[in-house]
Scaffold this motif. Sequence first.
Motif, PDB file in Angstrom:
ATOM      1  N   ILE A 102      18.732  91.758  51.006  1.00 43.34           N
ATOM      2  CA  ILE A 102      18.273  90.678  51.880  1.00 43.34           C
ATOM      3  C   ILE A 102      19.034  90.718  53.198  1.00 43.34           C
ATOM      4  O   ILE A 102      20.265  90.734  53.225  1.00 43.34           O
ATOM      5  N   TYR A 103      18.293  90.701  54.281  1.00 42.65           N
ATOM      6  CA  TYR A 103      18.878  90.791  55.617  1.00 42.65           C
ATOM      7  C   TYR A 103      19.356  89.421  56.081  1.00 42.65           C
ATOM      8  O   TYR A 103      18.649  88.428  55.961  1.00 42.65           O
ATOM      9  N   GLN A 104      20.586  89.351  56.609  1.00 43.69           N
ATOM     10  CA  GLN A 104      21.156  88.139  57.199  1.00 43.69           C
ATOM     11  C   GLN A 104      21.026  86.931  56.273  1.00 43.69           C
ATOM     12  O   GLN A 104      20.329  85.960  56.562  1.00 43.69           O
ATOM     13  N   ASN A 114       9.371  99.630  48.246  1.00 46.99           N
ATOM     14  CA  ASN A 114       9.741 100.611  49.256  1.00 46.99           C
ATOM     15  C   ASN A 114       8.683 100.742  50.340  1.00 46.99           C
ATOM     16  O   ASN A 114       8.987 101.074  51.491  1.00 46.99           O
ATOM     17  N   LYS A 115       7.408 100.482  50.001  1.00 47.46           N
ATOM     18  CA  LYS A 115       6.316 100.626  50.958  1.00 47.46           C
ATOM     19  C   LYS A 115       6.038  99.323  51.721  1.00 47.46           C
ATOM     20  O   LYS A 115       5.448  99.350  52.789  1.00 47.46           O
ATOM     21  N   HIS A 116       6.459  98.194  51.144  1.00 45.23           N
ATOM     22  CA  HIS A 116       6.127  96.896  51.712  1.00 45.23           C
ATOM     23  C   HIS A 116       6.911  96.657  52.997  1.00 45.23           C
ATOM     24  O   HIS A 116       8.111  96.837  53.050  1.00 45.23           O
ATOM     25  N   ASN A 117       6.209  96.260  54.067  1.00 47.35           N
ATOM     26  CA  ASN A 117       6.891  95.921  55.302  1.00 47.35           C
ATOM     27  C   ASN A 117       7.683  94.627  55.134  1.00 47.35           C
ATOM     28  O   ASN A 117       7.267  93.725  54.421  1.00 47.35           O
ATOM     29  N   SER A 118       8.810  94.548  55.795  1.00 47.08           N
ATOM     30  CA  SER A 118       9.608  93.324  55.733  1.00 47.08           C
ATOM     31  C   SER A 118       8.793  92.166  56.286  1.00 47.08           C
ATOM     32  O   SER A 118       8.117  92.312  57.307  1.00 47.08           O
ATOM     33  N   PRO A 119       8.840  91.007  55.592  1.00 45.02           N
ATOM     34  CA  PRO A 119       8.038  89.876  56.074  1.00 45.02           C
ATOM     35  C   PRO A 119       8.594  89.329  57.374  1.00 45.02           C
ATOM     36  O   PRO A 119       9.729  89.551  57.709  1.00 45.02           O
ATOM     37  N   VAL A 171      10.595  80.319  54.573  1.00 47.83           N
ATOM     38  CA  VAL A 171      11.219  81.630  54.669  1.00 47.83           C
ATOM     39  C   VAL A 171      10.731  82.514  53.523  1.00 47.83           C
ATOM     40  O   VAL A 171      10.693  82.084  52.367  1.00 47.83           O
ATOM     41  N   ILE A 172      10.365  83.752  53.856  1.00 46.98           N
ATOM     42  CA  ILE A 172       9.961  84.741  52.853  1.00 46.98           C
ATOM     43  C   ILE A 172      11.001  85.859  52.853  1.00 46.98           C
ATOM     44  O   ILE A 172      11.267  86.474  53.889  1.00 46.98           O
ATOM     45  N   LEU A 173      11.580  86.100  51.699  1.00 45.07           N
ATOM     46  CA  LEU A 173      12.644  87.087  51.569  1.00 45.07           C
ATOM     47  C   LEU A 173      12.206  88.211  50.642  1.00 45.07           C
ATOM     48  O   LEU A 173      11.679  87.956  49.559  1.00 45.07           O
ATOM     49  N   LYS A 174      12.452  89.441  51.065  1.00 45.10           N
ATOM     50  CA  LYS A 174      12.170  90.598  50.216  1.00 45.10           C
ATOM     51  C   LYS A 174      13.488  91.140  49.695  1.00 45.10           C
ATOM     52  O   LYS A 174      14.429  91.352  50.452  1.00 45.10           O
ATOM     53  N   GLY A 175      13.575  91.331  48.368  1.00 43.51           N
ATOM     54  CA  GLY A 175      14.821  91.841  47.819  1.00 43.51           C
ATOM     55  C   GLY A 175      14.793  91.902  46.305  1.00 43.51           C
ATOM     56  O   GLY A 175      13.737  91.815  45.675  1.00 43.51           O
TER      57      GLY A 175
END
Length: 231
Positions: free
Chosen positions: A176-178, A226-231, A192-196
């Motif tokens: 998760i970024y930041q 791995n293919k999903h773009n960051s939201p 907020v949508i978080l990818k992780g």
Amino acid sequence: MNNDRLKIIGYWHSLSEPDCPDPANFIDDLCDESVKEYTLKYLRAGIKTNAIHLGSSWCRFRCGNENLGSAEYTDGQYVWPEGLQHYVEHHSLRLPQIILDKILNIPIPATVDLDDNKLSDIDYEWWKQQKGWNNKEKSFRDLNDIGLLTVKQFDNSKVDDQKIILKEFLFKANGIYQKLRQIQNILAGDKVILKGRFVDYDSFRKKAESVGLQTDFNELTYDQYNKHNSP
């Protein structure tokens, strides 16, 4: 090819390092106890470097140890993280035979060449090609905890409790970024949508709802992640 290059060993598969091997593939419950003890003695005798190549680590088996440190050690041929000892001692991990042959027969030298050029030219690829022998086992990769987490505040009267729960949950997550910035955005009322990769979402969902946070989790396969773009 420069055969004098230091080789990284003991770094494991994660969302940020998907090409590293899975430690579960190196588990050997029948490994001779003397080999384990020699391995631990050797790893502990390594010479500490001034470099940190891949940062602080956590146990891939989710045994409760979320901080295995970030220091690195070397014997002049291999470089390993301090957390490698944990896997050998607590999870019956056996290193590849070529490494064991050295550990069991050649002591760590009193001094090794640790100049900046050598530490900046590390061979990562050799370790990534190590497949282990226990291919029926997996560590965290089969857990259903990789995906998109949506969090939205529906009650702003319990901000302090929300902050505690969010920090407790998100700081155990990976990829998760930041994280702090994301928590601040949630507490400010943003959706907020978080990818992780998340640990025990069901437990978090119940706690979050009790303090005024609405959550939703959409699972992704590892390939989708791995293919999903960051939201």
